[in-house]
Design a protein around this motif. Structure first.
Motif, PDB file in Angstrom:
ATOM      1  N   GLU C  65      -0.876  -0.832   8.766  1.00 44.80           N
ATOM      2  CA  GLU C  65      -0.327  -2.188   8.684  1.00 44.80           C
ATOM      3  C   GLU C  65      -0.970  -3.147   9.683  1.00 44.80           C
ATOM      4  OE1 GLU C  65       4.005  -0.935   6.832  1.00 44.80           O
ATOM      5  OE2 GLU C  65       3.964  -1.965   8.755  1.00 44.80           O
ATOM      6  N   PHE C  67      -3.705  -5.698  11.341  1.00 41.72           N
ATOM      7  CA  PHE C  67      -4.730  -6.659  10.880  1.00 41.72           C
ATOM      8  C   PHE C  67      -5.746  -6.965  11.970  1.00 41.72           C
ATOM      9  CE2 PHE C  67      -3.794 -10.633  13.065  1.00 41.72           C
ATOM     10  CZ  PHE C  67      -2.538 -10.386  13.573  1.00 41.72           C
ATOM     11  N   ARG C 145      -5.405  -5.836   6.252  1.00 41.69           N
ATOM     12  CA  ARG C 145      -4.135  -5.136   6.479  1.00 41.69           C
ATOM     13  C   ARG C 145      -3.913  -4.243   5.257  1.00 41.69           C
ATOM     14  NH1 ARG C 145       0.395  -8.950   8.450  1.00 41.69           N
ATOM     15  NH2 ARG C 145       0.659  -7.682  10.319  1.00 41.69           N
ATOM     16  N   ALA C 147      -1.504  -2.431   4.310  1.00 40.67           N
ATOM     17  CA  ALA C 147      -0.098  -2.095   4.057  1.00 40.67           C
ATOM     18  C   ALA C 147       0.174  -1.757   2.595  1.00 40.67           C
ATOM     19  CB  ALA C 147       0.788  -3.270   4.488  1.00 40.67           C
ATOM     20  N   TRP C 148      -0.515  -2.474   1.686  1.00 41.49           N
ATOM     21  CA  TRP C 148      -0.274  -2.273   0.255  1.00 41.49           C
ATOM     22  C   TRP C 148      -1.195  -1.220  -0.353  1.00 41.49           C
ATOM     23  CZ3 TRP C 148       0.276  -6.855   2.818  1.00 41.49           C
ATOM     24  CH2 TRP C 148       1.430  -7.610   2.578  1.00 41.49           C
ATOM     25  N   ARG C 149      -2.082  -0.647   0.468  1.00 41.40           N
ATOM     26  CA  ARG C 149      -3.080   0.269  -0.087  1.00 41.40           C
ATOM     27  C   ARG C 149      -2.537   1.698  -0.135  1.00 41.40           C
ATOM     28  NH1 ARG C 149      -8.300  -1.259  -0.613  1.00 41.40           N
ATOM     29  NH2 ARG C 149      -8.413   0.723  -1.710  1.00 41.40           N
ATOM     30  N   TYR C 150      -1.527   1.883  -0.960  1.00 44.81           N
ATOM     31  CA  TYR C 150      -0.894   3.202  -1.073  1.00 44.81           C
ATOM     32  C   TYR C 150      -1.846   4.237  -1.643  1.00 44.81           C
ATOM     33  CZ  TYR C 150       3.417   0.789   0.052  1.00 44.81           C
ATOM     34  OH  TYR C 150       4.385   0.056   0.695  1.00 44.81           O
ATOM     35  N   GLN C 153      -3.139   5.848   1.561  1.00 44.97           N
ATOM     36  CA  GLN C 153      -2.199   6.385   2.553  1.00 44.97           C
ATOM     37  C   GLN C 153      -1.766   7.801   2.193  1.00 44.97           C
ATOM     38  OE1 GLN C 153       1.007   3.557   3.261  1.00 44.97           O
ATOM     39  NE2 GLN C 153      -0.404   1.829   3.169  1.00 44.97           N
ATOM     40  N   ARG C 160       1.748   1.709  12.291  1.00 47.02           N
ATOM     41  CA  ARG C 160       1.696   0.775  13.430  1.00 47.02           C
ATOM     42  C   ARG C 160       1.440   1.543  14.720  1.00 47.02           C
ATOM     43  NH1 ARG C 160       6.101  -1.032  10.707  1.00 47.02           N
ATOM     44  NH2 ARG C 160       7.481   0.298  11.925  1.00 47.02           N
TER      45      ARG C 160
END
Lengths: 373, 373, 373, 373
Positions: C65, C67, C145, C147-150, C153, C160
């Protein structure tokens, strides 16, 4: 949830005198796909199934806790369809039993000592009385059970094949035949008039190894894989979103009323429906209570009352005969669950006695014919 | 996700020369409910909020990790509405700042040293330039933070008040005013023509303390509480199903595109909308990148592409003026997000460049006007 | 949990007249590692941190998450140590403030407009009064960022950087200095005599950006990354087991008493300690209640009463001065938490008033000196 | 993980010519507790088991997915012990089979058509050849399956009885007898010399219905209940912490190597051990691969390498004979797993070939005799 009514099938399939084979569990499905590379990408790169073996025309896949060669075969072909619903039996001798059982039923039966696909030995395939291509086998190649291989498992790891779901016009007729084959009903959906809309049937002690869903058939409604936890299913959705492939999500995620499991329905690149499923309950006692749901209970299909998308009722995959030709699809003549619950005259309830118009607007019929915003 | 365009509001609210109060966070909402016993049942017995204090006409509720007196006040009244959106400021002195700020804006301002409700001391309430009843306070009674009281927390424990969401006709105008008040935009939804449909704004370093949603207003769209994990939200759905109250579920659960949080929308017995929300991201750096979503991106509101139910766009709660009378609702004149995305002429995409008609049938417009099954 | 006592430091570090820089948050740690390839394998292949940029001597890593350019720098060197605890400040101007603050304290200060490492611009590094290499910067390269790149992951995704933890001989002295630097105490551990064993201090509104742990120092106790949910932490353990690297697990997983977070402690290939951490609470109000734990409360370090492994108390990483030489380690003279609670004379309690001998055998002192099975 | 060696028991219990009863599953345990109110508080108020029926001397409890009368009976008595390990058989006729089987073995057999406890009809109790009080029944009162009652289920809801675990001096002898009784081994722990330390055996297709653990016996090691997910187990720990009853936690939570399940061990007020367990795998195929673990593999008992607390090896509950008197406990003569792995001469490994001294300090022997900090 009350006791189910007696099946009302008019043209019952006769019960063979020959005993049924002792089936352990649903074991694998053979899917014909029209673009093998695209399907492989979906099942391997997106869903993370494990490749046991593959060549130019087929991919053999398994789930992480499986020790037999595969749970899914993708085979390149011209028409998207299901080539086999395959069950494992308790011993090699059960194949003879299966042959006798289906020959007595007058079904076409084909046995191949070398198996119909890699990894599987002596097998019997039949066109069953409902028109489905059923397979039975015991002999199978063992492979590594990857249950402990957390280094290989992604956030949405599929750990078991859980069940099949078949579409057939006359559910009570199908149930009676499946009971002859040794399956037991665990749950079903009926209306007050005794019409059966769907039934869940098991060999292994879960809610089902297969279900019979009322509709034009024979067709395959879905094949289901299990995850360990609910967050694994949510992770699949998140990944599909990240890949900008959220249009593969047809319905869910949600909690089923029937089975009490957490679910998600996907559509593969050919439109074959795949369910991701977790956490139903033990059903192995012979007096396991059958749960019957009212077709007008709007929590039966989704415990949270989320409406079922129409395509989920209407779409299904063709199934092949033993020559590889699609079986003709017969129309269901009994009432359809979709018409009963989301059609022009449909209604549903959250609390028994409520009419649909007493539901809040956001539940009242998003999918009704001609519904105006 | 690109840089947001400049607000295009025509009648900008002038920026006061007086500085804005230093706001810490959204702190509580005061809701007028028409049957206090019924509402108490919903928020306490179903959702499990903690009663700090109550009497015949009001119930003061808090979440499990809160140490101030309450995050929600239910007050018995004749018309369901919102009496206050209340923010905590950094010190008692900030109330003078707030008074000066709003007086310069020509707003009606009322200050009560003894507070407007139990547990809160010196407070300022204003009718803000958008017509919302905003409150500011610092002085508050401390109560036990029940974060460690796992013996009291149910499977769906609400641990924090996360944010408000307000409906207002002119989003850029609202955003400019909120920026003057010290808020920062973290994400928004726009179209290619520069129309802004919604914006998320924060003081504490999460995605928002409040959001501005375009629509007829001033109205309250929802108040949101946070859980720790996604399964807590699913547990709330499961419990509502068990209580045969699934009709309280309006939308979700799902994953937001905007905010990346996992969400669920409920409607309380008066129709007030409550969101349950978990896991957005840190936004506290001054150069935190703003995320702008295309209004035609069908993953913006739900990352999994699940269609938004129309009531979610159309319904919202009245807000009260400082005399307790409902504020008149002004019509939005800019394009509506619902019309743009689920109306007769709407279209959306999963992958940029795709037209809607390339979406599978099950995504293509369940909510479109006059859609025929 | 009561109000903490006044710090009892004898040789207080004087409060500068110059104000402290406005610190946003802990931002990254620079670690010297003795085998870069081996460390990269641990942080990237096992833990899944994202490589922003790397070369032969350094690897710059970030969480999903984030940036800014990085949250962790691995730099090849001869002696495993920490080269920098780096904090982000609110604006470029705050670097001047930092310089003035530390020059007034008589500390060695070094400023590099081009930064000390890739991705970071104008930076100030100091040897702070406690002997730690602290860095401050604002200017930084922005990166995506994720965060949305599942799709990227894994099951144990680190989202964080959460906090640092420092070992220092005199905790009250350290706390007073950190308060001068603008930090606030959220929780601490004391005994009845007023000895402070550890304190948690924050800038961003979580339980901490750094903690001061009593022991021989200056040393680095750990650096902590956050996951979204508890199962993500369990997945890291499962993966380490699958890789036959479970010896990297030093302590946990468990629930902290202090912070209420779920935790796991790992040791990297050089022995640097890494915590994986999730779900503490909001602390951003100026009157946020401080929680003080009794050093003899055996649930303070683990809410479930699991004993702390001795190495967790004794081991820590060296820190470097601005020339890259290890700082000498000074002995703690105050009582040690380990000696107080698991040493020869130690005792602990579950319920206040209980003596250790009243605990069940399995809690009674697995780690006591000379304990006989 | 290799193929298990042949049992090496010297005094094998002869295989009866009479077939074994067809056992469905472990069904309930009857526990004698010394303070019924205190035990009820533990199982009902803390663990949340459902009271089916109770009176002054007994409490009948079940899990949320159970439909038979109970899974646990608490009976007030003078000596804490186990009165029955009870299994359900497939039909009433199987009781005759059980009688014949055990009479041929020369065991004491008692049959009561009215059952030994409420809710259960015709039952057979035996003192089996290993000295354990085994019960068999089919006839049972059905009660509501509370699977869908999420309004009643707490965060740590126990949904099924999963298995028993028995302590017996000669594991191969016990295994051979249990195989005669129709059980199958799924996993075991052995050393290179062929000594068997423990074996897991199943009827239903999970890893076990009971396990045989080597030690002084006959004693009861634990009874295990299943949750749906891992977070449910963590919630039990959190609740125990909140109640300041964390000393009820003996071992875990953790991931088992054997069974791959997630686990937690509690001790009830009498010291009876209760496991909470979730997510093992399907074992129902007759050729299900047996997993054999090396006793020196330090991930066998905990996949994350967490040391086993000594009390877990040494403590167990007495079992009663059919007159209600405690069975004498016989010493194990084979090597003990604790001595082999954590005793004075013990060692363990993470990666095959490693000696203990190559382990990091924090893994190297926290529980070794005379270990000095």
């Amino acid at each position: 949830m009350t006791t189910p009514s007696t099946p009302t099938a008019t043209d019952r399939i006769p019960t063979p005198k020959s005993p049924p084979p002792d089936i352990l569990r649903c074991a694998y499905m053979e899917l014909v796909v029209t673009d093998l590379a695209v399907s492989r990408d979906f099942y391997v790169d997106v869903l993370g199934l494990v490749v046991t073996e593959e060549d130019d025309s087929t991919v053999h896949l398994r789930s992480f806790e499986e020790f037999i060669h595969h749970n899914l075969v993708l085979r390149q072909g011209d028409v998207a369809a299901v080539a086999a619903f395959s069950y494992r039996v308790r011993s090699p001798e059960e194949l003879d039993v299966a042959v006798a059982f289906y020959e007595e039923l007058g079904c076409r039966v084909e046995r191949r000592p070398e198996g119909f696909t890699k990894g599987i030995g002596d097998s019997v395939r039949v066109q069953d009385p409902l028109g489905f291509p059923y397979e039975f086998f015991f002999d199978v190649e063992h492979v590594e059970r990857l249950a402990w291989r957390y280094d290989l498992q992604g956030p949405g790891a599929l750990v078991r094949l859980d069940h099949f779901n078949q579409v057939t016009p006359d559910v009570p007729k199908a149930v009676a035949y499946m009971e002859d084959l040794g399956f037991r009903v665990t749950e079903d959906i009926q209306d007050q008039a005794g019409t059966t809309y769907a039934a869940w049937m098991r060999r292994k002690p879960t809610v089902h190894d297969t279900a019979m869903t009322g509709g034009d058939g024979p067709r395959m409604h879905h094949v289901a894989f299990a995850t360990h936890e609910k967050h694994n299913i949510l992770a699949i959705c998140d990944k599909l979103g990240a890949l900008r492939r959220s249009d593969a999500i047809e319905r869910g995620p949600g909690r089923h009323g029937v089975s009490n499991a957490f679910y998600l329905y996907l559509r593969d690149p050919d439109g074959h429906r795949v369910e991701i499923y977790t956490q139903d309950y033990y059903t192995g006692d012979p007096d396991n209570p059958v749960v019957t749901w009212d077709v007008h209970d709007n929590q039966r299909r989704d415990w949270w009352g989320t409406p079922v998308v129409p395509s989920w009722y209407t779409d299904a995959s063709l199934v092949l005969d033993l020559d590889g030709n699609p079986q003709p699809v017969l129309e269901r003549t009994d009432a359809s669950e979709m018409a009963q619950t989301i059609g022009a005259d449909g209604f549903s309830f959250t609390r028994e006695g409520d009419a649909a118009e007493e539901l809040p607007e956001w539940k009242q019929g998003e999918y009704k014919l001609g519904h105006q915003l």
